[in-house]
Structure formats: structure tokens, C-alpha cells
Design a protein around this motif. Structure first.
Motif, PDB file in Angstrom:
ATOM      1  N   THR A  16       0.700  -0.731  -0.383  1.00  0.00           N
ATOM      2  CA  THR A  16       0.280   0.133  -0.005  1.00  0.00           C
ATOM      3  C   THR A  16       0.970   1.194  -0.443  1.00  0.00           C
ATOM      4  O   THR A  16       0.613   2.283   0.508  1.00  0.00           O
ATOM      5  CB  THR A  16      -0.763   0.514   1.539  1.00  0.00           C
ATOM      6  OG1 THR A  16      -0.800   0.048   2.207  1.00  0.00           O
ATOM      7  CG2 THR A  16      -2.076  -0.933   1.190  1.00  0.00           C
ATOM      8  N   LYS A  34      -1.660   5.671   7.762  1.00  0.00           N
ATOM      9  CA  LYS A  34      -2.826   5.953   6.187  1.00  0.00           C
ATOM     10  C   LYS A  34      -2.702   5.033   5.206  1.00  0.00           C
ATOM     11  O   LYS A  34      -3.849   5.290   4.680  1.00  0.00           O
ATOM     12  CB  LYS A  34      -1.720   7.874   6.006  1.00  0.00           C
ATOM     13  CG  LYS A  34      -1.846   8.564   7.378  1.00  0.00           C
ATOM     14  CD  LYS A  34      -0.671  10.294   6.236  1.00  0.00           C
ATOM     15  CE  LYS A  34      -0.840  11.162   7.185  1.00  0.00           C
ATOM     16  NZ  LYS A  34      -0.588  12.218   6.844  1.00  0.00           N
ATOM     17  N   LYS A  35      -1.838   4.725   4.987  1.00  0.00           N
ATOM     18  CA  LYS A  35      -1.716   3.271   4.221  1.00  0.00           C
ATOM     19  C   LYS A  35      -2.022   2.112   4.096  1.00  0.00           C
ATOM     20  O   LYS A  35      -4.042   1.563   3.699  1.00  0.00           O
ATOM     21  CB  LYS A  35      -0.515   3.264   3.260  1.00  0.00           C
ATOM     22  CG  LYS A  35       0.015   4.480   2.848  1.00  0.00           C
ATOM     23  CD  LYS A  35      -0.062   4.928   1.710  1.00  0.00           C
ATOM     24  CE  LYS A  35       0.517   6.168   0.783  1.00  0.00           C
ATOM     25  NZ  LYS A  35      -0.046   6.429  -0.500  1.00  0.00           N
ATOM     26  N   ASP A  37      -5.104   2.322   6.569  1.00  0.00           N
ATOM     27  CA  ASP A  37      -6.403   2.955   6.913  1.00  0.00           C
ATOM     28  C   ASP A  37      -7.309   2.797   5.566  1.00  0.00           C
ATOM     29  O   ASP A  37      -8.077   2.373   5.350  1.00  0.00           O
ATOM     30  CB  ASP A  37      -6.379   3.994   7.572  1.00  0.00           C
ATOM     31  CG  ASP A  37      -6.115   4.139   9.185  1.00  0.00           C
ATOM     32  OD1 ASP A  37      -6.332   3.151   9.384  1.00  0.00           O
ATOM     33  OD2 ASP A  37      -6.373   4.845   9.449  1.00  0.00           O
ATOM     34  N   SER A  38      -6.563   3.063   3.990  1.00  0.00           N
ATOM     35  CA  SER A  38      -6.561   3.289   3.035  1.00  0.00           C
ATOM     36  C   SER A  38      -7.113   2.248   2.354  1.00  0.00           C
ATOM     37  O   SER A  38      -8.781   1.583   1.508  1.00  0.00           O
ATOM     38  CB  SER A  38      -5.403   4.109   2.471  1.00  0.00           C
ATOM     39  OG  SER A  38      -5.760   5.358   2.349  1.00  0.00           O
ATOM     40  N   ILE A  60      -2.783   1.567  -6.045  1.00  0.00           N
ATOM     41  CA  ILE A  60      -1.915   2.823  -4.457  1.00  0.00           C
ATOM     42  C   ILE A  60      -0.802   1.600  -4.616  1.00  0.00           C
ATOM     43  O   ILE A  60      -0.020   1.950  -3.325  1.00  0.00           O
ATOM     44  CB  ILE A  60      -2.983   2.782  -3.343  1.00  0.00           C
ATOM     45  CG1 ILE A  60      -3.506   1.100  -3.117  1.00  0.00           C
ATOM     46  CG2 ILE A  60      -3.257   4.328  -3.841  1.00  0.00           C
ATOM     47  CD1 ILE A  60      -3.962   1.834  -1.596  1.00  0.00           C
TER      48      ILE A  60
END
Length: 198
Positions: A16, A34-35, A37-38, A60
Motif C-alpha cells: 500500500t 494512513k496507507k 487505513d486506506s 496504490i
């Protein structure tokens, strides 16, 4: 089966990052959070099929992972050093594809697991280890991401070269598998097997 589920989730999480934003040491924890969670948000989308989720996640992905180093460790230095540059690149690409296909094919095993970032700590030989936990209905499991510093031209860049799953190195697991195959098959025969499995 449980190991397969955890392995699948960690690969999903692992894929990610974006190489365009080379990670600095003080950014690893924040960017990982952040990644992760995305990707978990993508996995929770009920209106997408498994292939569609895979496509979104692949968009991503990923070059914060040093696939060449991972491939080299997995194959073993002795065998790697006997290969010419073309063969090394060929193996790296096939190995990278194998890892990506593995998690895309098993996205359906995802079942609302959550990930908790525990911290970034010094690791052996001036490396770093990001400790995380996978929280699910069936238990809590430690997943640690191992980073090394591949700084170039004074640009700090930390890359992942291995993932420890419940104390077991993913790359060393592949290393053992390839070592066993090399006792019975040539390198080219192993390449064919890998391509077929992809």
C-alpha cells in the motif's frame, strides 16, 4: 488456514505504498498508518467485487518494497550470484507478481480485521522494525515490517525487505522452499513453475 488468512491480510497491507514518496525514518509510522487505513477502506466496500478491490489496491501499490532484494534473499545469494542480470530481473519480476497475485486471489478471506500500529523500533544491523498487530475475531497476531535504509544521492529512503508474521519471516520461508526445489530442479525449471503458478 489461520496462517493463510493472516498471510493474506499482511500482504494486502504490505502493498500500500507509493515510491513517489520515498519514506524517511520519521515518516514511516505515520505513512504506514494512513496507507493501511486506506486499504482497509477499500476492502470494506460492499459494492466492489474481489477483482475490483484488487484493482483499486494495486493502483496504490507498492515500490517502497525492495522486490529485488526480497527476491535475492528468497532465492539465496549462492544461486543469485550465478545468474546474469537478465535472469535476475526475470526472477525478480516473477517473484513480485507471485506476491501480488497471492493477496489478490485471497482478498475474500478478509473479514473486518483491524490493524494497530505499535511502534517503530531499532532492528539488527541499523535497520528498523515497525511492529503492528492484526486484530480479529479469532485472535490477535503480531506482524512486523522490516525496513532498511537505501539512501541514494543524499535522499533518505527506507524500504521494506521482509515481513515477520507471528515470528516467522516470509522471505526466509520462501528461501527454504526455493532451496528445496533447487535440490531437484534447475533454475530455469523453477522459473517455469513460478510462471505457471502466477
Amino acid at each position: 488456514m489461520m496462517f493463510k488468512k493472516i498471510f493474506t491480510i499482511l500482504l494486502i497491507i504490505a502493498a500500500t505504498f507509493s515510491y513517489a514518496n520515498a519514506l524517511k525514518q520519521n515518516e514511516i509510522k505515520e505513512q504506514m498508518t494512513k496507507k493501511i487505513d486506506s486499504v482497509l477502506l477499500v476492502l470494506e466496500k460492499k459494492n466492489l467485487t474481489i477483482p475490483q478491490k484488487g484493482e483499486e489496491i494495486v493502483k496504490i501499490i507498492d515500490e517502497v518494497f525492495d522486490y529485488e532484494l526480497m527476491a535475492r534473499i528468497a532465492l539465496g545469494k549462492e544461486t543469485w550470484d550465478t545468474l546474469n542480470e537478465q535472469k535476475q530481473k526475470e526472477f525478480t519480476k516473477i517473484f513480485e507478481t507471485k506476491l501480488k497475485n497471492s493477496y489478490i486471489e485471497k482478498l475474500e478471506l478478509y473479514n473486518d480485521q483491524k490493524v494497530k500500529i505499535l511502534g517503530l523500533n531499532p532492528y539488527k544491523n541499523a535497520r528498523l522494525q515497525l511492529e503492528t498487530e492484526l486484530l480479529g475475531k479469532e485472535g490477535t497476531y503480531k506482524i512486523n515490517y522490516n525496513f532498511y535504509n537505501k539512501s541514494k544521492d543524499n535522499i533518505e529512503q527506507w524500504l521494506i525487505y521482509d515481513v515477520d508474521l507471528v515470528g516467522v519471516s516470509i522471505i526466509q520461508t520462501y528461501r527454504q522452499q526455493f532451496a528445496g526445489l533447487l535440490k531437484e530442479k534447475t533454475f530455469d525449471e523453477i522459473l517455469v513453475l513460478l510462471e505457471k503458478s502466477n
